[in-house]
Write a protein that holds these residues in place. Structure first.
Motif, PDB file in Angstrom:
ATOM      1  N   GLY A   1       0.853  -1.188   0.000  1.00  0.00           N
ATOM      2  CA  GLY A   1       0.000   0.000   0.000  1.00  0.00           C
ATOM      3  C   GLY A   1       0.882   1.229   0.000  1.00  0.00           C
ATOM      4  N   PRO A   2       0.278   2.402  -0.134  1.00  0.00           N
ATOM      5  CA  PRO A   2       1.086   3.633  -0.195  1.00  0.00           C
ATOM      6  C   PRO A   2       1.797   3.929   1.126  1.00  0.00           C
ATOM      7  CG  PRO A   2      -1.269   4.132  -0.152  1.00  0.00           C
ATOM      8  CD  PRO A   2      -1.155   2.651  -0.256  1.00  0.00           C
ATOM      9  N   THR A   3       2.986   4.517   1.025  1.00  0.00           N
ATOM     10  CA  THR A   3       3.748   4.916   2.221  1.00  0.00           C
ATOM     11  C   THR A   3       3.426   6.369   2.527  1.00  0.00           C
ATOM     12  OG1 THR A   3       5.549   3.419   1.713  1.00  0.00           O
ATOM     13  CG2 THR A   3       6.102   5.297   3.104  1.00  0.00           C
ATOM     14  N   TYR A   4       3.086   6.645   3.761  1.00  0.00           N
ATOM     15  CA  TYR A   4       2.958   8.047   4.183  1.00  0.00           C
ATOM     16  C   TYR A   4       3.604   8.198   5.547  1.00  0.00           C
ATOM     17  CZ  TYR A   4      -1.280   6.156   6.318  1.00  0.00           C
ATOM     18  OH  TYR A   4      -2.141   5.400   7.036  1.00  0.00           O
ATOM     19  N   HIS A   5       3.476   9.354   6.176  1.00  0.00           N
ATOM     20  CA  HIS A   5       4.244   9.606   7.404  1.00  0.00           C
ATOM     21  C   HIS A   5       3.333   9.879   8.584  1.00  0.00           C
ATOM     22  CE1 HIS A   5       7.132  10.206   4.164  1.00  0.00           C
ATOM     23  NE2 HIS A   5       7.934   9.603   5.010  1.00  0.00           N
ATOM     24  N   ASN A   6       3.718   9.361   9.758  1.00  0.00           N
ATOM     25  CA  ASN A   6       2.921   9.632  10.967  1.00  0.00           C
ATOM     26  C   ASN A   6       3.269  11.016  11.523  1.00  0.00           C
ATOM     27  OD1 ASN A   6       5.320   9.417  12.349  1.00  0.00           O
ATOM     28  ND2 ASN A   6       4.823   7.518  13.404  1.00  0.00           N
TER      29      ASN A   6
ATOM     30  N   ALA B   1       7.975   7.010   8.334  1.00  0.00           N
ATOM     31  CA  ALA B   1       7.273   6.377   7.213  1.00  0.00           C
ATOM     32  C   ALA B   1       6.441   5.197   7.716  1.00  0.00           C
ATOM     33  CB  ALA B   1       8.293   5.890   6.196  1.00  0.00           C
ATOM     34  N   ARG B   2       5.244   5.036   7.168  1.00  0.00           N
ATOM     35  CA  ARG B   2       4.410   3.886   7.525  1.00  0.00           C
ATOM     36  C   ARG B   2       3.461   3.549   6.378  1.00  0.00           C
ATOM     37  NH1 ARG B   2      -0.701   4.313   9.100  1.00  0.00           N
ATOM     38  NH2 ARG B   2      -0.469   2.507  10.463  1.00  0.00           N
ATOM     39  N   VAL B   3       2.968   2.310   6.384  1.00  0.00           N
ATOM     40  CA  VAL B   3       1.841   1.948   5.519  1.00  0.00           C
ATOM     41  C   VAL B   3       0.729   1.490   6.447  1.00  0.00           C
ATOM     42  CG1 VAL B   3       3.142   1.274   3.459  1.00  0.00           C
ATOM     43  CG2 VAL B   3       2.699  -0.410   5.213  1.00  0.00           C
ATOM     44  N   ASP B   4      -0.498   1.630   5.993  1.00  0.00           N
ATOM     45  CA  ASP B   4      -1.621   1.105   6.779  1.00  0.00           C
ATOM     46  C   ASP B   4      -1.474  -0.402   6.933  1.00  0.00           C
ATOM     47  OD1 ASP B   4      -2.883   3.473   7.186  1.00  0.00           O
ATOM     48  OD2 ASP B   4      -4.383   3.195   5.590  1.00  0.00           O
ATOM     49  N   ILE B   5      -2.071  -0.930   8.016  1.00  0.00           N
ATOM     50  CA  ILE B   5      -2.094  -2.395   8.132  1.00  0.00           C
ATOM     51  C   ILE B   5      -2.931  -2.940   6.965  1.00  0.00           C
ATOM     52  CG2 ILE B   5      -2.850  -4.409   9.449  1.00  0.00           C
ATOM     53  CD1 ILE B   5      -2.627  -2.906  11.991  1.00  0.00           C
ATOM     54  N   ILE B   6      -2.388  -3.917   6.288  1.00  0.00           N
ATOM     55  CA  ILE B   6      -3.171  -4.669   5.298  1.00  0.00           C
ATOM     56  C   ILE B   6      -3.391  -6.070   5.863  1.00  0.00           C
ATOM     57  CG2 ILE B   6      -3.214  -5.591   2.945  1.00  0.00           C
ATOM     58  CD1 ILE B   6      -1.437  -3.135   2.195  1.00  0.00           C
TER      59      ILE B   6
ATOM     60  N   LEU C   1       7.750   1.750   1.306  1.00  0.00           N
ATOM     61  CA  LEU C   1       7.989   0.556   2.140  1.00  0.00           C
ATOM     62  C   LEU C   1       7.607  -0.744   1.460  1.00  0.00           C
ATOM     63  CD1 LEU C   1       7.033   2.043   5.603  1.00  0.00           C
ATOM     64  CD2 LEU C   1       9.231   0.999   5.028  1.00  0.00           C
ATOM     65  N   ARG C   2       6.607  -0.694   0.555  1.00  0.00           N
ATOM     66  CA  ARG C   2       6.196  -1.948  -0.097  1.00  0.00           C
ATOM     67  C   ARG C   2       7.324  -2.516  -0.961  1.00  0.00           C
ATOM     68  NH1 ARG C   2       1.384  -0.090  -3.713  1.00  0.00           N
ATOM     69  NH2 ARG C   2       2.018   2.066  -3.504  1.00  0.00           N
ATOM     70  N   ASP C   3       8.245  -1.629  -1.372  1.00  0.00           N
ATOM     71  CA  ASP C   3       9.362  -2.046  -2.220  1.00  0.00           C
ATOM     72  C   ASP C   3      10.595  -2.419  -1.381  1.00  0.00           C
ATOM     73  OD1 ASP C   3      10.640  -2.501  -4.693  1.00  0.00           O
ATOM     74  OD2 ASP C   3      11.623  -0.555  -4.558  1.00  0.00           O
ATOM     75  N   SER C   4      10.410  -2.616  -0.082  1.00  0.00           N
ATOM     76  CA  SER C   4      11.522  -3.094   0.759  1.00  0.00           C
ATOM     77  C   SER C   4      11.918  -4.478   0.266  1.00  0.00           C
ATOM     78  CB  SER C   4      11.080  -3.168   2.223  1.00  0.00           C
ATOM     79  OG  SER C   4      10.697  -1.878   2.669  1.00  0.00           O
ATOM     80  N   ARG C   5      13.209  -4.773   0.394  1.00  0.00           N
ATOM     81  CA  ARG C   5      13.720  -6.018  -0.200  1.00  0.00           C
ATOM     82  C   ARG C   5      14.140  -7.017   0.875  1.00  0.00           C
ATOM     83  NH1 ARG C   5      14.917  -4.410  -5.534  1.00  0.00           N
ATOM     84  NH2 ARG C   5      13.341  -2.836  -5.997  1.00  0.00           N
TER      85      ARG C   5
END
Ligand code: GAL
Length: 470
Positions: A176-181, A186-191, A420-424
């Motif tokens: 999901g999209p990365t945004y900031h708290n 940086a964070r993504v919503d829980i999926i 973050l979704r593109d973390s390896r």
């Protein structure tokens, strides 16, 4: 080596706690170590001093796993003004070389980005045939599942399910999209928790989201606005249930709790049972370790991440007990990954620098509740910055390689805070063997721990002959 020898002599001379037979036995052991030293290759490691590079010639199948690859990556010249985020990260570190690298690494427009986050055309796909190149792991590349989609199992861990003779990889599904708290992190919503299955540890089939976010109820732990990290699953032989523990938090990491979920099958769906602060304490990065006797333990960062806590779970694995030990007090360690070899417990941890990488440490203990000793940085190869940043990644799990005692797979996350979704994933060989080459914290005590080494490889495969569990 010479350090160990001096250390040993010191122990003998200090005389305490050593029986005569122990001393004689250890002296013979020491002679063997001296003999083996002809197989060691000394190498200058700058500020780490002289480091011992081990060649375990009596384990030919490990040879490839222990190859040491060097990296020569040039830092581009500074681009002038740094981003405020990079500047903030910078203040927390001390080594200017690492600062330069990490500023570059964390910069969205970095010229080095393609080296650490190679594009889709370099993706590792599923295995095609036994002779194929596809048997190899390429740490840091996009890793595709059998449907051709990037695997989403960050901060994950692996369960070998004896019932189905299958490996299950669970982790944070972050697509999901990365945004900031509020604090700018940086964070993504829980999926939810992603689950993948494999027979060979290289080809992974997507089993779906086995614990999903709650979309509407804002008071629910799993509401998408919260944080679910580092899920780990263990099988309880007594109850026949698969039990998942995970870090549960709010978007600003103030809840600091653990959640538990159970399932009758490894591929879910898992029922969420609720969360708690274990032993009444804050809990952030965590893991679960199941010992040979069936007792499971929780290990979590606590007291503002200043220390780790470790304690056994109840027999059904659904709760903690009153037993808890504080370890590495004041040392600020997180991302714990625990494993066992020949009766000794080992742990890899990271420092606390958010999504930015830092130096891993290896620890050892005779008893799982401690005392735990710190052996030093296990990273070998790459270059100095690679070794001081765990190859630009953070530990999450260590998986024993069945049939190859002393060989493990070190699993780590190379976080991409910009997306973050593109973390390896970095999977690398971890070998336990040979004496540790760092001084110990508890001086002059037996035993002399075995060295834990994680070998950097741009490309590697499991030992020839390892074809998965039958
Ligand atoms: C790290 C931690 C990750 C995640 C991240 C958030 O320290 O290991 O799991 O919590 O912080 O910034």
């Amino acid at each position: 080596m010479s350090g160990n020898f001096v250390h040993f002599i010191y122990r003998v001379l200090s005389g305490s706690r050593c029986s005569i037979s122990g001393v004689v036995g250890s002296f013979i052991g020491c002679l063997i170590l001296l003999h083996l030293s002809s197989n060691f290759n000394h190498k200058d490691e700058g500020d780490r001093g002289v480091q011992v590079q081990l060649r375990l010639t009596h384990h030919p199948q490990f040879h490839e796993l222990q190859e040491v690859e060097e990296e020569n990556i040039k830092i581009p010249p500074p681009k002038g003004k740094r981003s405020s985020r990079a500047a903030k990260q910078r203040r927390r570190r001390t080594n200017p070389l690492i600062d330069e690298f990490l500023d570059e690494f964390l910069d969205e427009n970095s010229q080095l980005k393609h080296i650490f986050f190679p594009g889709r055309k370099w993706a590792m796909g599923p295995l095609k045939d036994a002779q194929n190149e596809s048997y190899y792991y390429y740490p840091g590349r996009i890793w595709l599942d059998t449907d051709g989609n990037p695997i989403q199992a960050h901060g994950g861990g692996i369960l070998y399910d004896k019932n189905s003779r299958t490996y299950y990889w669970y982790g944070e599904y972050k697509d999901g999209p990365t945004y900031h708290n509020k604090k700018g992190a940086a964070r993504v919503d829980i999926i939810g928790v992603g689950c993948y299955s494999s027979k060979d540890l290289r080809t992974w089939k997507n089993e779906g989201i086995v614990l999903a976010a709650e979309e509407t109820n804002e008071t629910h732990d799993l509401h998408k606005s919260n944080v679910l990290e580092r899920p780990k699953v263990v099988y309880n032989d007594k109850t026949g249930k698969y039990v998942m523990w995970m870090h549960i938090d709010d978007a600003n990491y103030t809840k600091a709790a653990t959640g538990v979920a159970i399932s009758d099958t490894p591929n879910g769906p898992f029922d969420y049972l609720g969360s708690q602060r274990p032993h009444g304490c804050e809990s952030r990065d965590m893991t679960i370790f199941k010992d040979d006797d069936g007792t499971a333990y929780i290990i979590y960062s606590s007291e503002h991440n200043n220390e780790l806590h470790i304690g056994p779970l109840t027999e059904d694995y659904l709760n903690v007990t009153s037993v808890m030990r504080r370890i590495f007090v004041g040392q600020r360690r997180e991302a714990p990954a625990l494993f066992k070899h020949q009766g000794t417990y080992y742990m890899i941890t990271s420092g606390c620098t958010g999504w930015a990488p830092n130096e891993a440490l290896a620890h050892a203990a005779e008893s799982i509740l401690g005392p735990w000793e710190t052996m030093g940085n296990p990273s070998m190869g790459g270059n100095k910055v690679f070794r001081l940043t765990t190859f630009f990644a953070q530990s999450t799990f260590v998986l024993p390689l069945p049939g190859f005692p002393g060989s493990f797979i070190f699993m780590a996350d190379r976080w991409n805070p910009a997306d973050l979704r593109d973390s390896r994933y970095l999977w690398l060989p971890l070998i336990v063997g040979g004496p540790a080459d760092q001084p110990l914290e508890y001086t002059f005590e037996f035993p002399l721990w075995s060295r834990v080494t994680i070998y950097w490889h741009r490309k590697w495969r499991l030992p020839q002959g390892w074809t998965g569990l039958k």
